[in-house]
Scaffold this motif. Structure first.
Motif, PDB file in Angstrom:
ATOM      1  N   SER A  90      12.664  33.692  35.612  1.00 23.95           N
ATOM      2  CA  SER A  90      12.461  34.178  36.981  1.00 23.95           C
ATOM      3  C   SER A  90      13.326  35.400  37.258  1.00 23.95           C
ATOM      4  O   SER A  90      12.878  36.366  37.900  1.00 23.95           O
ATOM      5  N   LEU A  91      14.552  35.371  36.763  1.00 26.53           N
ATOM      6  CA  LEU A  91      15.456  36.501  36.965  1.00 26.53           C
ATOM      7  C   LEU A  91      14.932  37.735  36.228  1.00 26.53           C
ATOM      8  O   LEU A  91      14.965  38.855  36.765  1.00 26.53           O
ATOM      9  N   LEU A 115      13.757  35.633  42.739  1.00 24.85           N
ATOM     10  CA  LEU A 115      15.209  35.477  42.838  1.00 24.85           C
ATOM     11  C   LEU A 115      15.574  34.096  43.385  1.00 24.85           C
ATOM     12  O   LEU A 115      16.526  33.466  42.905  1.00 24.85           O
ATOM     13  N   LYS A 116      14.814  33.634  44.388  1.00 23.98           N
ATOM     14  CA  LYS A 116      15.062  32.289  44.922  1.00 23.98           C
ATOM     15  C   LYS A 116      14.729  31.233  43.877  1.00 23.98           C
ATOM     16  O   LYS A 116      15.433  30.223  43.754  1.00 23.98           O
ATOM     17  N   ALA A 117      13.651  31.461  43.107  1.00 27.20           N
ATOM     18  CA  ALA A 117      13.299  30.523  42.034  1.00 27.20           C
ATOM     19  C   ALA A 117      14.434  30.442  41.017  1.00 27.20           C
ATOM     20  O   ALA A 117      14.806  29.351  40.556  1.00 27.20           O
ATOM     21  N   TYR A 142       9.724  25.504  41.219  1.00 22.26           N
ATOM     22  CA  TYR A 142       8.385  25.930  40.823  1.00 22.26           C
ATOM     23  C   TYR A 142       7.576  26.431  42.013  1.00 22.26           C
ATOM     24  O   TYR A 142       6.732  27.322  41.858  1.00 22.26           O
ATOM     25  N   ILE A 143       7.813  25.871  43.199  1.00 18.33           N
ATOM     26  CA  ILE A 143       7.055  26.319  44.375  1.00 18.33           C
ATOM     27  C   ILE A 143       7.385  27.778  44.672  1.00 18.33           C
ATOM     28  O   ILE A 143       6.504  28.552  45.059  1.00 18.33           O
ATOM     29  N   TRP A 144       8.644  28.177  44.484  1.00 24.00           N
ATOM     30  CA  TRP A 144       9.000  29.580  44.665  1.00 24.00           C
ATOM     31  C   TRP A 144       8.238  30.465  43.673  1.00 24.00           C
ATOM     32  O   TRP A 144       7.813  31.574  44.000  1.00 24.00           O
ATOM     33  N   LEU A 175      20.440  25.650  39.891  1.00 20.41           N
ATOM     34  CA  LEU A 175      21.154  24.562  40.564  1.00 20.41           C
ATOM     35  C   LEU A 175      20.466  23.208  40.395  1.00 20.41           C
ATOM     36  O   LEU A 175      20.999  22.180  40.812  1.00 20.41           O
ATOM     37  N   SER A 176      19.300  23.208  39.769  1.00 14.83           N
ATOM     38  CA  SER A 176      18.518  21.986  39.659  1.00 14.83           C
ATOM     39  C   SER A 176      18.987  21.123  38.487  1.00 14.83           C
ATOM     40  O   SER A 176      19.469  21.633  37.472  1.00 14.83           O
TER      41      SER A 176
END
Length: 280
Positions: A202-203, A181-183, A157-159, A189-190
């Motif tokens: 996000s994607l 993309l990082k999010a 979420y920070i991303w 992976l979370s």
């Protein structure tokens, strides 16, 4: 004498912490005293409040440079509660602004970067109200350096908060695309139950930005995220106005659940953003 030193040091450390906390609480108490019995803030009171706010900023600056003596989380928790008091004093904030907000979060992030709950308030208060998205993004970057995709589980979420600040307040669509993309990567992976859904959203947003760096759908999705995480009515109103100005429509169903839709010009289906909060 040697065996007593650790205890003495702990007591001294605790005294330092209590003293700093006392100063911060004292500043808030004096602000409350000034405002007592007044429905509005006159120029004289405003001047005094501004001086007290300046003293608060000075104390937070000193605290930022002070050691934690093993009480990093305790200090962070107290500062977060103090910030909520500060942020919630709408009469005072409406009079003199939110200039101490960045200092609260500089202290909190430095001591407890894993305190994921604070980053939403960081983005809202520092970017939206203090007008310093550059500081907000820098602090989120600082916190993310200590995190991993599952540490804590909702770190992705920070991303996303960072991407919102980059797109809406810094006007840097490319940086926002990379953050989304990082999010997506971290969310996939979370172990967090919402991770897979957020990864897809996000994607999708990153793909919109790849096609058009000034993408209206991406901006609407960002404001929808602001609306979903708004911590007060004023922030909600700002988000709604921006969504509507960009051509989005907020639809509330029979269960009070709101979605944001936007008709894309090339006959693609509406952009549906289910991340908007329930309006029950």
């Amino acid at each position: 004498m040697k065996t007593l030193f650790p205890l003495r040091r702990k007591l001294y450390s605790l005294f330092i912490i209590v003293s700093v906390f006392g100063v911060l609480g004292f500043q808030k108490a004096k602000l409350d005293t000034i405002l007592t019995g007044n429905s509005s803030v006159d120029s004289s009171s405003k001047s005094r409040i501004a001086l007290q706010d300046q003293a608060l900023k000075s104390n937070l600056t000193v605290l930022k440079q002070s050691p934690s003596f093993g009480y990093r989380n305790v200090i962070s928790d107290f500062l977060y509660l103090s910030f909520l008091q500060y942020f919630g004093d709408r009469e005072t904030r409406g009079s003199i602004g939110y200039l101490a907000s960045p200092l609260f979060f500089e202290n909190i992030v430095a001591r407890d970067p894993f305190f994921s709950e604070i980053y939403l308030f960081l983005s809202t208060s520092v970017s939206l109200y203090s007008g310093r998205p550059d500081i907000s993004v820098t602090l989120m970057e600082q916190g993310l350096k200590s995190m991993a995709p599952d540490v804590p589980p909702d770190s992705y979420y920070i991303w996303r908060y960072k991407a919102v600040d980059e797109l809406l307040f810094l006007g840097n669509g490319e940086a926002a695309r990379r953050s989304h993309l990082k999010a997506a990567e971290w969310a996939s992976l979370s172990s967090d139950p919402e991770g897979k859904i957020v990864a897809e959203r996000s994607l999708n947003t990153a793909q919109f930005l790849a096609q058009d760096i000034n993408s209206k759908p991406a901006q609407i999705a960002a404001w929808a995220q602001v609306l979903a995480g708004a911590v007060d009515d004023e922030a909600r109103q700002i988000a709604v106005l921006n969504i509507e100005e960009l051509g989005g429509t907020i639809i509330v169903d029979q269960n009070g659940r709101a979605t944001v839709q936007y008709k894309i010009d090339n006959d693609e289906p509406d952009l549906d953003s289910p991340e908007t909060p329930s309006q029950s």
